[in-house]
Design a protein around this motif. Structure first.
Motif, short mmCIF file in Angstrom:
data_model
loop_
_atom_site.label_atom_id
_atom_site.label_comp_id
_atom_site.label_asym_id
_atom_site.label_seq_id
_atom_site.Cartn_x
_atom_site.Cartn_y
_atom_site.Cartn_z
N UNK A 260 0.83 -1.19 0.00
CA UNK A 260 0.00 0.00 0.00
C UNK A 260 0.88 1.25 0.00
N UNK A 261 0.26 2.39 -0.27
CA UNK A 261 0.97 3.67 -0.26
C UNK A 261 1.55 3.95 1.11
N UNK A 262 2.77 4.49 1.14
CA UNK A 262 3.39 4.91 2.38
C UNK A 262 3.44 6.44 2.45
N UNK A 263 3.17 6.98 3.60
CA UNK A 263 3.17 8.43 3.77
C UNK A 263 4.60 8.98 3.74
N UNK A 264 4.73 10.18 3.20
CA UNK A 264 6.01 10.89 3.22
C UNK A 264 6.14 11.74 4.49
N UNK A 265 5.14 11.70 5.34
CA UNK A 265 5.12 12.56 6.53
C UNK A 265 5.69 11.87 7.77
N UNK A 266 6.69 11.03 7.56
CA UNK A 266 7.33 10.33 8.68
C UNK A 266 8.76 10.84 8.82
N UNK A 267 9.10 11.31 10.01
CA UNK A 267 10.46 11.76 10.32
C UNK A 267 11.13 10.73 11.21
N UNK A 268 12.17 10.11 10.72
CA UNK A 268 12.87 9.07 11.48
C UNK A 268 14.08 9.68 12.17
N UNK B 143 4.41 1.64 9.83
CA UNK B 143 3.92 2.90 10.40
C UNK B 143 3.56 3.89 9.29
N UNK B 144 4.42 3.99 8.26
CA UNK B 144 4.17 4.92 7.17
C UNK B 144 2.92 4.52 6.38
N UNK B 145 2.66 3.22 6.27
CA UNK B 145 1.47 2.76 5.56
C UNK B 145 0.20 3.06 6.34
N UNK B 146 0.23 2.81 7.64
CA UNK B 146 -0.95 3.12 8.47
C UNK B 146 -1.21 4.62 8.46
N UNK B 147 -0.15 5.42 8.57
CA UNK B 147 -0.33 6.87 8.53
C UNK B 147 -0.94 7.31 7.21
N UNK B 148 -0.48 6.71 6.12
CA UNK B 148 -1.05 7.04 4.80
C UNK B 148 -2.54 6.69 4.76
N UNK B 149 -2.91 5.56 5.35
CA UNK B 149 -4.32 5.19 5.40
C UNK B 149 -5.14 6.23 6.15
N UNK C 139 -16.76 19.87 3.93
CA UNK C 139 -16.45 21.18 3.43
C UNK C 139 -15.22 21.81 4.07
N UNK C 140 -14.32 20.97 4.57
CA UNK C 140 -13.11 21.45 5.21
C UNK C 140 -11.90 20.81 4.53
N UNK C 141 -10.73 21.33 4.85
CA UNK C 141 -9.49 20.77 4.30
C UNK C 141 -8.69 20.16 5.44
N UNK C 142 -8.28 18.93 5.24
CA UNK C 142 -7.51 18.21 6.26
C UNK C 142 -6.04 18.55 6.12
N UNK C 143 -5.41 18.81 7.23
CA UNK C 143 -3.97 19.05 7.28
C UNK C 143 -3.29 17.80 7.82
N UNK C 144 -2.45 17.18 7.02
CA UNK C 144 -1.78 15.96 7.45
C UNK C 144 -0.87 16.23 8.64
N UNK C 145 -0.89 15.36 9.64
CA UNK C 145 0.10 15.47 10.72
C UNK C 145 1.41 14.83 10.28
N UNK C 146 2.47 15.10 10.99
CA UNK C 146 3.72 14.38 10.79
C UNK C 146 3.86 13.38 11.92
N UNK C 147 4.53 12.29 11.63
CA UNK C 147 4.77 11.27 12.63
C UNK C 147 6.28 11.13 12.83
N UNK C 148 6.72 11.25 14.07
CA UNK C 148 8.14 11.24 14.40
C UNK C 148 8.49 9.93 15.09
N UNK C 149 9.43 9.20 14.52
CA UNK C 149 9.98 8.02 15.17
C UNK C 149 11.22 8.46 15.94
N UNK C 150 11.27 8.13 17.22
CA UNK C 150 12.42 8.51 18.02
C UNK C 150 12.81 7.36 18.92
N UNK C 151 13.93 7.51 19.55
CA UNK C 151 14.41 6.48 20.47
C UNK C 151 14.92 7.15 21.74
#
Length: 299
Positions: A6-14, A93-99, A112-124
């Motif tokens: 499936x499509x993976x989101x580009x909004x993931x910061x690793x 994670x990127x696939x679920x976020x894309x979903x 009638x609204x516009x959705x703003x994608x969140x970013x998802x940050x992977x950290x340790x």
């Protein structure tokens, strides 16, 4: 869960290669500024992973003050954790976020609204956020100030091994719940919740927090409904995994595990039964209007 291909989101910061950023203080504000899977989850995870008394954490997060110093873990090497599309955890994670992006873009467009994608940050270990210092012991959380979801993927091990909630769809539910908080932030619900801080009693604030969290559970169910309708992502047992995860992180269940007793007036996320019921409500209806926990009685 059928997620491969499936499509993976580009909004993931690793940020996992960076390891722990910042000091060792446990300093993320909770409530309207930093919303996580649960105050009690934080306490339980801290007690399991860090050896911190869960009652101490609960006291701090409910306004008792104090700092908990933690020993940050060193970052793993890229070869150990994988990177990009070669890392199955990140790919999942990127696939679920894309979903979630696909579902909520459609839902907002229909309203009638516009959705703003969140970013998802992977950290340790630890990371800096616009809400303060984020720590692994907090579990996954959403920061309204920077519109980002933060996850240390080691939490999924805790979810499976310590909290008794295995399965990839249980992990997807965690992400969908945090994205649900992002939806609340975009709709202004989180800001209204924050306005209550200091204006009502702690018990009243806790009760409002329960409604906020149950709505995020319902939104997670709405996501699952529409993701299944459009992509047929569900396999046998997936919904049971999500319902089990919701049950295992109910305030009553976690309090029994962490302190041996249940204190209903301290609930901030809802009982196991409530969390299961509201996820099911969202999943079965697919209708965000059915998720208004602030007008419907959550008990």
């Amino acid at each position: 869960m059928r997620w491969q291909g499936q499509r993976q989101s580009d909004n993931v910061d690793d940020l996992r290669d960076e390891g722990s950023s910042g000091g060792g203080g446990f300093g993320l504000p909770i409530g309207g500024r930093g919303i996580g899977l649960g105050t009690v989850v934080i306490a339980l995870v801290a007690s399991y992973v860090l050896g911190v008394n869960p009652l101490t954490v609960l006291s701090m997060l409910s306004g008792g003050g104090g700092q908990i110093q933690t020993q940050s873990r060193p970052a793993q090497t890229p070869s150990a954790q994988g990177s990009g599309k070669d890392d199955p955890q990140k790919a999942f994670v990127a696939t679920v976020l894309a979903d979630t992006e696909d579902v909520w873009r459609e839902q907002f467009q229909q309203a009638g609204r516009q959705y703003e994608d969140p970013r998802l940050v992977l950290f340790r270990g630890a990371t800096r956020t616009a809400c303060g210092q984020g720590e692994s012991a907090m579990g996954p959380f959403y920061c309204p100030a920077d519109h980002k979801v933060y996850i240390d993927l080691d939490f999924y091990d805790t979810l499976r091994d310590r909290l008794g909630a295995p399965g990839d769809f249980a992990q997807a539910y965690v992400i969908a719940h945090e994205v649900g908080h992002h939806v609340q932030n975009l709709l202004g619900t989180s800001a209204k919740m924050e306005q209550l801080r200091g204006r009502v009693s702690q018990a009243q604030y806790n009760a409002a927090s329960v409604r906020l969290e149950l709505q995020a559970d319902c939104f997670a169910g709405v996501w699952a409904h529409h993701a299944e309708r459009s992509k047929q992502i569900l396999e046998q047992g997936d919904i049971d995994e999500a319902l089990n995860a919701a049950a295992q992180i109910g305030d009553d269940t976690l309090q029994k595990k962490s302190q041996g007793r249940v204190v209903p007036e301290s609930f901030t996320h809802g009982s196991s039964e409530q969390r299961v019921r509201w996820f099911k409500r969202g999943f079965e209806s697919g209708d965000t209007a059915q998720c208004n926990t602030f007008t419907k009685q959550p008990v």
